[in-house]
Design a protein around this motif. Structure first.
Motif, PDB file in Angstrom:
ATOM      1  N   LYS A  33     -95.844 -71.062 -57.458  1.00  0.00           N
ATOM      2  CA  LYS A  33     -97.277 -70.972 -57.158  1.00  0.00           C
ATOM      3  C   LYS A  33     -97.535 -70.805 -55.669  1.00  0.00           C
ATOM      4  N   ILE A  34     -96.872 -71.675 -54.894  1.00  0.00           N
ATOM      5  CA  ILE A  34     -97.130 -71.691 -53.459  1.00  0.00           C
ATOM      6  C   ILE A  34     -96.446 -70.513 -52.771  1.00  0.00           C
ATOM      7  N   GLU A  36     -90.999 -78.280 -63.267  1.00  0.00           N
ATOM      8  CA  GLU A  36     -92.308 -78.433 -62.622  1.00  0.00           C
ATOM      9  C   GLU A  36     -92.216 -78.122 -61.129  1.00  0.00           C
ATOM     10  N   ALA A  37     -91.139 -78.589 -60.499  1.00  0.00           N
ATOM     11  CA  ALA A  37     -90.948 -78.302 -59.077  1.00  0.00           C
ATOM     12  C   ALA A  37     -90.812 -76.799 -58.870  1.00  0.00           C
ATOM     13  N   LEU A  50     -89.409 -77.371 -49.924  1.00  0.00           N
ATOM     14  CA  LEU A  50     -89.592 -78.470 -50.882  1.00  0.00           C
ATOM     15  C   LEU A  50     -88.422 -79.454 -50.774  1.00  0.00           C
ATOM     16  N   THR A 100     -89.604 -71.283 -49.448  1.00  0.00           N
ATOM     17  CA  THR A 100     -90.501 -72.297 -50.016  1.00  0.00           C
ATOM     18  C   THR A 100     -89.694 -73.360 -50.772  1.00  0.00           C
ATOM     19  N   ALA A 145     -94.141 -75.197 -59.062  1.00  0.00           N
ATOM     20  CA  ALA A 145     -94.873 -75.501 -57.820  1.00  0.00           C
ATOM     21  C   ALA A 145     -94.430 -74.547 -56.711  1.00  0.00           C
ATOM     22  N   VAL A 146     -93.121 -74.355 -56.601  1.00  0.00           N
ATOM     23  CA  VAL A 146     -92.585 -73.431 -55.590  1.00  0.00           C
ATOM     24  C   VAL A 146     -93.082 -72.015 -55.871  1.00  0.00           C
TER      25      VAL A 146
END
Lengths: 188, 188
Positions: free
Chosen positions: B155-156, B148-149, B181, B177, B152-153
């Motif tokens: 996506k951003i 999931e992390a 995090l 990125t 997230a990385v």
């Protein structure tokens, strides 16, 4: 028809979840939900726009709690601590609701459309947290990264909390999950 | 009709993206896409099931690349390093495709249904990475949290990479990125 029904909203939600689990979400009608709750269809529609909304009616309250807690965290708190405060606030909302949450989770996972809707809900929560963090002065990409990480922790912590064998309170599971994320990203 | 068309697939994808940006996804027909590409509708349907698939046709290849890189990371690599290898592999896929990615992103963000589909795609990638990590012996919830992390990385990092002012390569933006995090979650 127009008379006040004690806890009509809660009774409808419980009846709906029972039926969604027994017969499937698709197969359940609003008429059946109202009947199971001992209420009328008209009462149902005073509380919910449709049978899907029963499952997502808590989302705005959850967003408000999250945003308020992130906003109200001490100004000196780093982003991840403001996030932790937000997660704690959300956990409060679920106290005493594990059985309900378990049933809801089973319904969501059994239906692709509901699962998509749940992903949209989580993305909306993430955007709201990122916005709250930016208002605290957190810059990008830190704000979005923290928010996304927070939603990841929520998703996974929630899944663990509703698991059959889990008996700890949600706050404890959530904090542990956040700590595990911190450890993971520092293992090298 | 049945003749071989050089790079028909790529021409159709470029034509589709142009039209989606000019007139909107909803308003564009397969006929118009085929015409803009100098091809027939029949050729379009040999390559794509529908006009939405043009935007998501790369997802299986992306998943395979991610999973292969996570799987092939050195056995001693901690989960976050296996994830970083997966992100590097995905970045390879986007070399020379920033303009295309920018146009695609604009189309996705302009349409709620496409945005939902994108969230589903990312959730599928996350599940595939978690599964690959479990096969490496990573236990839960570490496998899901890392996955999931990672998403997230992605996506951003992706959003930053397609931003107008950004000129660095995707690999560099993505690594930065991921590092951000890591720093965020260790700031307390």
């Amino acid at each position: 028809m127009g008379r006040w029904e004690p806890n009509a909203r809660g009774r409808l939600a419980n009846a709906a979840l029972e039926l969604y689990n027994e017969h499937g979400f698709e197969q359940t009608t609003v008429m059946e939900i109202a009947k199971r709750a001992g209420l009328t269809e008209r009462t149902f529609f005073r509380h919910y726009a449709d049978k899907r909304e029963v499952l997502f009616a808590g989302a705005p309250a959850m967003r408000e709690l999250l945003v308020a807690a992130v906003t109200d965290a001490p100004p000196s708190a780093p982003p991840v601590d403001a996030l932790a405060a937000g997660l704690d606030a959300v956990c409060e909302m679920f106290v005493g609701r594990r059985e309900y949450a378990r049933k809801r989770q089973a319904v969501i996972l059994a239906n692709a459309e509901l699962h998509e809707r749940e992903l949209v809900k989580l993305a909306t929560l993430s955007a709201a947290v990122a916005e709250a963090l930016r208002r605290r002065g957190v810059t990008e990409p830190a704000a979005s990264l923290t928010a996304e990480a927070g939603i990841a922790v929520f998703k996974i912590g929630f899944k663990r909390w509703v698991a059959e064998a889990e008996e700890r309170e949600m706050t404890q599971v959530m904090r542990e999950t956040l700590d595990q994320l911190k450890n993971l990203t520092t293992s090298d």
